[in-house]
Scaffold this motif. Structure first.
Motif, PDB file in Angstrom:
ATOM      1  N   GLU A  93       0.808  -1.131   0.109  1.00 60.62           N
ATOM      2  CA  GLU A  93       0.025   0.048   0.139  1.00 60.62           C
ATOM      3  C   GLU A  93       1.058   1.272   0.115  1.00 60.62           C
ATOM      4  O   GLU A  93       0.374   2.281  -0.570  1.00 60.62           O
ATOM      5  CB  GLU A  93      -0.946   0.068   1.229  1.00 60.62           C
ATOM      6  CG  GLU A  93      -2.112  -0.846   1.017  1.00 60.62           C
ATOM      7  CD  GLU A  93      -3.286  -0.375   2.107  1.00 60.62           C
ATOM      8  OE1 GLU A  93      -3.146   0.617   2.619  1.00 60.62           O
ATOM      9  OE2 GLU A  93      -4.150  -1.309   2.307  1.00 60.62           O
ATOM     10  N   GLN A  94       1.967   1.173   0.779  1.00 57.41           N
ATOM     11  CA  GLN A  94       2.811   2.542   0.697  1.00 57.41           C
ATOM     12  C   GLN A  94       3.393   2.683  -0.607  1.00 57.41           C
ATOM     13  O   GLN A  94       3.529   4.006  -0.856  1.00 57.41           O
ATOM     14  CB  GLN A  94       3.787   2.274   1.988  1.00 57.41           C
ATOM     15  CG  GLN A  94       3.350   2.160   3.264  1.00 57.41           C
ATOM     16  CD  GLN A  94       4.445   2.451   4.297  1.00 57.41           C
ATOM     17  OE1 GLN A  94       5.048   3.078   4.212  1.00 57.41           O
ATOM     18  NE2 GLN A  94       4.363   1.740   5.233  1.00 57.41           N
ATOM     19  N   LEU A  95       3.919   1.845  -1.123  1.00 53.56           N
ATOM     20  CA  LEU A  95       4.549   1.744  -2.568  1.00 53.56           C
ATOM     21  C   LEU A  95       3.381   2.386  -3.608  1.00 53.56           C
ATOM     22  O   LEU A  95       3.748   3.212  -4.376  1.00 53.56           O
ATOM     23  CB  LEU A  95       5.231   0.567  -2.979  1.00 53.56           C
ATOM     24  CG  LEU A  95       5.754   0.588  -4.448  1.00 53.56           C
ATOM     25  CD1 LEU A  95       6.928   1.709  -4.451  1.00 53.56           C
ATOM     26  CD2 LEU A  95       6.406  -0.747  -4.762  1.00 53.56           C
ATOM     27  N   THR A  96       2.375   1.804  -3.492  1.00 47.23           N
ATOM     28  CA  THR A  96       1.268   2.226  -4.529  1.00 47.23           C
ATOM     29  C   THR A  96       0.854   3.571  -4.102  1.00 47.23           C
ATOM     30  O   THR A  96       0.644   4.524  -4.994  1.00 47.23           O
ATOM     31  CB  THR A  96       0.045   1.441  -4.200  1.00 47.23           C
ATOM     32  OG1 THR A  96       0.267   0.028  -4.727  1.00 47.23           O
ATOM     33  CG2 THR A  96      -1.094   1.809  -5.295  1.00 47.23           C
ATOM     34  N   LEU A  97       0.859   3.938  -3.001  1.00 40.98           N
ATOM     35  CA  LEU A  97       0.441   5.335  -2.714  1.00 40.98           C
ATOM     36  C   LEU A  97       1.466   6.021  -2.934  1.00 40.98           C
ATOM     37  O   LEU A  97       1.192   7.523  -3.300  1.00 40.98           O
ATOM     38  CB  LEU A  97       0.012   5.340  -1.075  1.00 40.98           C
ATOM     39  CG  LEU A  97      -0.219   6.808  -0.626  1.00 40.98           C
ATOM     40  CD1 LEU A  97      -1.661   7.273  -1.295  1.00 40.98           C
ATOM     41  CD2 LEU A  97      -0.243   6.712   0.998  1.00 40.98           C
ATOM     42  N   LEU A  98       2.669   5.976  -2.842  1.00 44.06           N
ATOM     43  CA  LEU A  98       4.045   6.849  -3.230  1.00 44.06           C
ATOM     44  C   LEU A  98       3.885   7.070  -4.651  1.00 44.06           C
ATOM     45  O   LEU A  98       3.992   8.144  -5.193  1.00 44.06           O
ATOM     46  CB  LEU A  98       5.192   5.951  -2.712  1.00 44.06           C
ATOM     47  CG  LEU A  98       6.492   6.677  -3.337  1.00 44.06           C
ATOM     48  CD1 LEU A  98       6.625   8.164  -2.604  1.00 44.06           C
ATOM     49  CD2 LEU A  98       7.771   6.062  -2.854  1.00 44.06           C
ATOM     50  N   ILE A  99       3.712   6.230  -5.489  1.00 50.34           N
ATOM     51  CA  ILE A  99       3.411   6.014  -6.935  1.00 50.34           C
ATOM     52  C   ILE A  99       2.269   6.921  -7.398  1.00 50.34           C
ATOM     53  O   ILE A  99       2.341   7.961  -8.308  1.00 50.34           O
ATOM     54  CB  ILE A  99       3.404   4.866  -7.742  1.00 50.34           C
ATOM     55  CG1 ILE A  99       4.731   3.867  -7.333  1.00 50.34           C
ATOM     56  CG2 ILE A  99       3.388   4.844  -9.475  1.00 50.34           C
ATOM     57  CD1 ILE A  99       4.642   2.741  -8.139  1.00 50.34           C
ATOM     58  N   LYS A 100       1.146   6.599  -6.680  1.00 48.91           N
ATOM     59  CA  LYS A 100       0.060   7.710  -6.985  1.00 48.91           C
ATOM     60  C   LYS A 100       0.094   9.076  -6.554  1.00 48.91           C
ATOM     61  O   LYS A 100      -0.312   9.847  -7.604  1.00 48.91           O
ATOM     62  CB  LYS A 100      -1.348   7.120  -6.213  1.00 48.91           C
ATOM     63  CG  LYS A 100      -2.441   7.525  -6.663  1.00 48.91           C
ATOM     64  CD  LYS A 100      -3.540   7.136  -5.660  1.00 48.91           C
ATOM     65  CE  LYS A 100      -4.031   5.806  -5.849  1.00 48.91           C
ATOM     66  NZ  LYS A 100      -5.187   5.372  -5.166  1.00 48.91           N
ATOM     67  N   VAL A 101       0.736   9.242  -5.787  1.00 46.15           N
ATOM     68  CA  VAL A 101       0.952  10.818  -5.276  1.00 46.15           C
ATOM     69  C   VAL A 101       1.956  11.571  -6.210  1.00 46.15           C
ATOM     70  O   VAL A 101       1.737  12.414  -6.606  1.00 46.15           O
ATOM     71  CB  VAL A 101       1.220  10.964  -3.832  1.00 46.15           C
ATOM     72  CG1 VAL A 101       1.704  12.468  -3.494  1.00 46.15           C
ATOM     73  CG2 VAL A 101       0.163  10.586  -2.942  1.00 46.15           C
ATOM     74  N   GLY A 102       3.169  10.572  -6.355  1.00 46.55           N
ATOM     75  CA  GLY A 102       4.105  10.900  -7.476  1.00 46.55           C
ATOM     76  C   GLY A 102       3.753  11.426  -8.669  1.00 46.55           C
ATOM     77  O   GLY A 102       3.863  12.474  -9.190  1.00 46.55           O
ATOM     78  N   VAL A 103       2.856  10.603  -9.286  1.00 49.13           N
ATOM     79  CA  VAL A 103       2.084  10.884 -10.534  1.00 49.13           C
ATOM     80  C   VAL A 103       1.374  12.109 -10.742  1.00 49.13           C
ATOM     81  O   VAL A 103       1.465  12.914 -11.385  1.00 49.13           O
ATOM     82  CB  VAL A 103       1.585   9.728 -11.170  1.00 49.13           C
ATOM     83  CG1 VAL A 103       0.845   9.981 -12.409  1.00 49.13           C
ATOM     84  CG2 VAL A 103       2.175   8.599 -11.261  1.00 49.13           C
ATOM     85  N   ALA A 104       0.554  12.277  -9.469  1.00 49.59           N
ATOM     86  CA  ALA A 104      -0.254  13.332  -9.450  1.00 49.59           C
ATOM     87  C   ALA A 104       0.579  14.753  -9.424  1.00 49.59           C
ATOM     88  O   ALA A 104       0.408  15.746  -9.912  1.00 49.59           O
ATOM     89  CB  ALA A 104      -1.448  13.410  -8.474  1.00 49.59           C
TER      90      ALA A 104
END
Length: 327
Positions: A93-104
């Motif tokens: 979850e932390q990796l997915t959240l990191l990528i999601k916020v980074g792309v945004a």
């Protein structure tokens, strides 16, 4: 450093025209530049999410500030009691959240680049006055979107407080990071896009589809529709975000209505016949005024009789001999 061939612009024709293949090449080149800018912005966003950049707080701290502003008794604290942290229930979850916020963050940080590429692809097909209006609308739209996002960020603390305390303290909320950031990003996008609606109204007024007369007649119904729209699109279903969006859009609607009123008034002054009905007579096209018009109307029967062989000929004047009587 040598620029790759697919990123180099082709030499344009002197008259500015391009073939279909040249249009496709230009579109591909600008798309690739925009994608590269978004990738670089995403890398910066991923690093900024975890670390302080240029003395600024990390992006994670900025985004979690509305959640951390809640009273400690309204949120579940796990791990370090001195830190404000969200909860993750799965290993990735932390990796997915990191990528999601980074792309945004990458899309937002690189927006000047990909917007300029989009603008550069569109402008060759526009006239000079169209480019001027397009620049004004794009600049105004950007300011409105940022204003809506800032409004959503400020409202989120009140909305979260209502949502996590509505149960009367019987239960405590363990908020997952993915759920929190999904709510935050959705709220930012909804407020930002909704703030563009008054600009759309002005654009429709400019092209004559939505005149001020209709806006004035439909004002109450449109304001009611704005609050219904705010109640439907806000993701938290809390009264604070709904009221904030509804009141903000109502204020922007009134400002846009006044802009439309001023535009229609200026257009009416510039066109003196704009207020006439379609069946209302206009000025006489005959030069010389009403005297000339009466002269033409008086001679109309003579012209009509000359064109009609079967019509009776006018009687000759008394001062001239009748050639039929001459032998």
């Amino acid at each position: 450093m040598r620029v790759p061939r697919w990123l180099r612009p082709r030499t344009g024709n002197p008259d500015g025209t391009m073939t279909l293949l040249e249009h496709i090449h230009e579109l591909r080149r600008r798309l690739m530049i925009g994608v590269i800018a978004i990738v670089l912005g995403t890398i910066v966003g991923v690093l900024w999410y975890q670390f302080h950049v240029f003395g600024l707080p990390s992006l994670g701290e900025l985004l979690t500030e509305p959640y951390c502003a809640l009273p400690p008794g309204a949120r579940l604290t796990l791990g370090d009691p001195t830190r404000c942290q969200l909860v993750a229930f799965a290993p990735f979850e932390q990796l997915t959240l990191l990528i999601k916020v980074g792309v945004a963050a990458g899309v937002v940080l690189s927006s000047p680049v990909w917007l300029s590429q989009l603008w550069g692809f569109i402008t060759p097909g526009l006239h000079a006055h169209e480019r001027k209006f397009a620049r004004v609308f794009i600049g105004t739209g950007t300011v409105l979107f940022v204003g809506g996002a800032v409004m959503a960020y400020l409202v989120l603390t009140k909305a979260l407080y209502f949502l996590v305390t509505v149960g009367g303290g019987i239960q405590i909320t363990a908020l997952r990071g993915d759920d929190y950031f999904s709510l935050l990003i959705t709220l930012l996008v909804i407020f930002g896009v909704s703030f563009e609606l008054p600009l759309l109204m002005i654009m429709l007024n400019r092209v004559g589809i939505f005149p001020y007369a209709k806006i004035k007649a439909w004002r109450r119904g449109l304001i009611f529709a704005i609050f219904v729209f705010a109640a439907v699109v806000t993701p938290g279903q809390d009264p604070f975000s709904m009221l904030a969006l509804g009141v903000s859009l109502t204020v922007l609607f009134e400002i846009a209505a006044q802009v439309c009123r001023i535009h229609d008034r200026r257009a009416a002054k510039a066109s003196p016949w704009a207020d006439l009905d379609d069946d209302e007579a206009g000025p006489s096209p005959v030069a010389g005024g009403p005297e000339r018009a009466s002269t033409v109307s008086a001679s109309a029967p003579v012209a009509a009789s000359a064109l009609d062989p079967g019509a009776s000929r006018p009687a000759p004047s008394s001062g001239r001999p009748d050639f039929d009587d001459v032998t």
